[in-house]
Design a protein around this motif. Structure first.
Motif, mmCIF file in Angstrom:
data_model
loop_
_atom_site.group_PDB
_atom_site.id
_atom_site.type_symbol
_atom_site.label_atom_id
_atom_site.label_comp_id
_atom_site.label_asym_id
_atom_site.label_seq_id
_atom_site.Cartn_x
_atom_site.Cartn_y
_atom_site.Cartn_z
ATOM 1 N N LEU A 23 15.703 7.089 -58.590
ATOM 2 C CA LEU A 23 14.861 6.976 -57.398
ATOM 3 C C LEU A 23 14.698 5.515 -56.977
ATOM 4 O O LEU A 23 14.799 5.181 -55.798
ATOM 5 C CB LEU A 23 13.485 7.608 -57.658
ATOM 6 C CG LEU A 23 12.497 7.544 -56.497
ATOM 7 C CD1 LEU A 23 13.035 8.334 -55.300
ATOM 8 C CD2 LEU A 23 11.146 8.059 -56.925
ATOM 9 N N ALA A 24 14.467 4.634 -57.947
ATOM 10 C CA ALA A 24 14.330 3.199 -57.644
ATOM 11 C C ALA A 24 15.627 2.662 -57.043
ATOM 12 O O ALA A 24 15.607 1.849 -56.103
ATOM 13 C CB ALA A 24 13.947 2.436 -58.906
ATOM 14 N N LEU A 25 16.760 3.112 -57.582
ATOM 15 C CA LEU A 25 18.054 2.672 -57.048
ATOM 16 C C LEU A 25 18.225 3.150 -55.605
ATOM 17 O O LEU A 25 18.657 2.384 -54.732
ATOM 18 C CB LEU A 25 19.190 3.185 -57.926
ATOM 19 C CG LEU A 25 20.595 2.814 -57.472
ATOM 20 C CD1 LEU A 25 20.780 1.310 -57.537
ATOM 21 C CD2 LEU A 25 21.637 3.536 -58.318
ATOM 22 N N ARG A 26 17.867 4.408 -55.332
ATOM 23 C CA ARG A 26 17.980 4.938 -53.972
ATOM 24 C C ARG A 26 17.088 4.168 -53.006
ATOM 25 O O ARG A 26 17.493 3.844 -51.886
ATOM 26 C CB ARG A 26 17.613 6.417 -53.942
ATOM 27 C CG ARG A 26 18.660 7.303 -54.513
ATOM 28 C CD ARG A 26 18.296 8.768 -54.323
ATOM 29 N NE ARG A 26 19.160 9.606 -55.118
ATOM 30 C CZ ARG A 26 18.748 10.523 -55.971
ATOM 31 N NH1 ARG A 26 17.462 10.746 -56.134
ATOM 32 N NH2 ARG A 26 19.611 11.236 -56.651
ATOM 33 N N VAL A 29 18.646 0.747 -52.359
ATOM 34 C CA VAL A 29 19.823 0.855 -51.479
ATOM 35 C C VAL A 29 19.372 1.139 -50.051
ATOM 36 O O VAL A 29 19.883 0.542 -49.086
ATOM 37 C CB VAL A 29 20.800 1.934 -51.998
ATOM 38 C CG1 VAL A 29 21.858 2.253 -50.956
ATOM 39 C CG2 VAL A 29 21.443 1.489 -53.303
ATOM 40 N N ALA A 30 18.399 2.039 -49.880
ATOM 41 C CA ALA A 30 17.905 2.351 -48.536
ATOM 42 C C ALA A 30 17.289 1.118 -47.884
ATOM 43 O O ALA A 30 17.497 0.862 -46.689
ATOM 44 C CB ALA A 30 16.891 3.492 -48.598
ATOM 45 N N THR A 31 16.550 0.333 -48.644
ATOM 46 C CA THR A 31 15.949 -0.890 -48.108
ATOM 47 C C THR A 31 17.026 -1.873 -47.666
ATOM 48 O O THR A 31 16.942 -2.467 -46.590
ATOM 49 C CB THR A 31 15.028 -1.532 -49.163
ATOM 50 O OG1 THR A 31 14.036 -0.582 -49.549
ATOM 51 C CG2 THR A 31 14.367 -2.786 -48.628
ATOM 52 N N ILE A 32 18.038 -2.029 -48.472
ATOM 53 C CA ILE A 32 19.134 -2.945 -48.121
ATOM 54 C C ILE A 32 19.858 -2.447 -46.881
ATOM 55 O O ILE A 32 20.218 -3.238 -45.997
ATOM 56 C CB ILE A 32 20.094 -3.104 -49.322
ATOM 57 C CG1 ILE A 32 19.387 -3.881 -50.434
ATOM 58 C CG2 ILE A 32 21.378 -3.798 -48.909
ATOM 59 C CD1 ILE A 32 20.137 -3.936 -51.743
ATOM 60 N N VAL A 33 20.060 -1.149 -46.784
ATOM 61 C CA VAL A 33 20.732 -0.586 -45.604
ATOM 62 C C VAL A 33 19.894 -0.827 -44.350
ATOM 63 O O VAL A 33 20.426 -1.211 -43.301
ATOM 64 C CB VAL A 33 21.018 0.924 -45.802
ATOM 65 C CG1 VAL A 33 21.420 1.586 -44.495
ATOM 66 C CG2 VAL A 33 22.102 1.112 -46.857
ATOM 67 N N LEU A 37 20.972 -2.963 -41.166
ATOM 68 C CA LEU A 37 20.983 -2.444 -39.793
ATOM 69 C C LEU A 37 20.222 -3.362 -38.849
ATOM 70 O O LEU A 37 20.605 -3.532 -37.688
ATOM 71 C CB LEU A 37 20.395 -1.031 -39.752
ATOM 72 C CG LEU A 37 21.302 0.080 -40.274
ATOM 73 C CD1 LEU A 37 20.549 1.407 -40.292
ATOM 74 C CD2 LEU A 37 22.543 0.187 -39.413
ATOM 75 N N LEU A 38 19.127 -3.933 -39.335
ATOM 76 C CA LEU A 38 18.384 -4.885 -38.495
ATOM 77 C C LEU A 38 19.290 -6.042 -38.081
ATOM 78 O O LEU A 38 19.305 -6.444 -36.917
ATOM 79 C CB LEU A 38 17.162 -5.413 -39.242
ATOM 80 C CG LEU A 38 15.967 -4.482 -39.339
ATOM 81 C CD1 LEU A 38 14.890 -5.107 -40.206
ATOM 82 C CD2 LEU A 38 15.418 -4.172 -37.963
ATOM 83 N N PHE A 39 20.027 -6.582 -39.042
ATOM 84 C CA PHE A 39 20.882 -7.722 -38.724
ATOM 85 C C PHE A 39 22.099 -7.326 -37.898
ATOM 86 O O PHE A 39 22.566 -8.086 -37.063
ATOM 87 C CB PHE A 39 21.341 -8.424 -40.006
ATOM 88 C CG PHE A 39 20.287 -9.302 -40.595
ATOM 89 C CD1 PHE A 39 19.959 -10.508 -40.015
ATOM 90 C CD2 PHE A 39 19.606 -8.910 -41.735
ATOM 91 C CE1 PHE A 39 18.978 -11.318 -40.540
ATOM 92 C CE2 PHE A 39 18.620 -9.712 -42.275
ATOM 93 C CZ PHE A 39 18.298 -10.913 -41.681
ATOM 94 N N VAL A 40 22.605 -6.126 -38.119
ATOM 95 C CA VAL A 40 23.828 -5.700 -37.441
ATOM 96 C C VAL A 40 23.550 -5.112 -36.062
ATOM 97 O O VAL A 40 24.324 -5.301 -35.138
ATOM 98 C CB VAL A 40 24.597 -4.696 -38.319
ATOM 99 C CG1 VAL A 40 25.750 -4.071 -37.584
ATOM 100 C CG2 VAL A 40 25.080 -5.376 -39.578
#
Length: 119
Positions: A23-26, A29-33, A37-40
């Motif tokens: 769950l922590a990994l998910r 990963v979701a936070t990084i995504v 997306l904000l930057f892209v």
């Protein structure tokens, strides 16, 4: 003295630890995504919209300048005509040709009326 305690049961089972780590990994990963997306997507779209607004403002300023230029070119062409120069000299500066006399219209005295106050 105290008696040695019996070995306690683990707080979490291996399965619970594995699920929490997954769950922590998910979440990570979701936070990084989302940040990616904000930057892209978001920041470039905002910059693009700002550039469009600047472009529209610049185009409007350019059109105003072009209209002013056309107006000034018309005036410049009119000032090439000696009759127009004479008209302006007479109208604005009160100039006359040799032998002519200039007259100025003076406004007459102003009359004021007062209301009678009385019994």
């Amino acid at each position: 003295m105290t008696a040695p305690s019996a070995p306690s049961a683990p707080r979490f089972t291996a399965e619970q630890v594995r699920r929490r780590r997954a769950l922590a990994l998910r979440v990570s990963v979701a936070t990084i995504v989302v940040i990616g997306l904000l930057f892209v997507v978001v920041f470039p779209v905002q910059a693009w919209m700002r550039q469009r607004a600047d472009l529209h403002a610049s185009e409007h300023r350019l059109e105003v300048i072009r209209a002013e230029r056309r107006h000034l070119q018309r005036e410049a062409r009119q000032l090439q005509d000696p009759r127009e120069v004479e008209r302006i000299a007479r109208e604005l500066y009160g100039m006359v040709r040799p032998g002519e006399q200039a007259y100025a219209v003076v406004p007459g005295p102003t009359t004021t009326t007062t209301a009678a106050t009385g019994p």
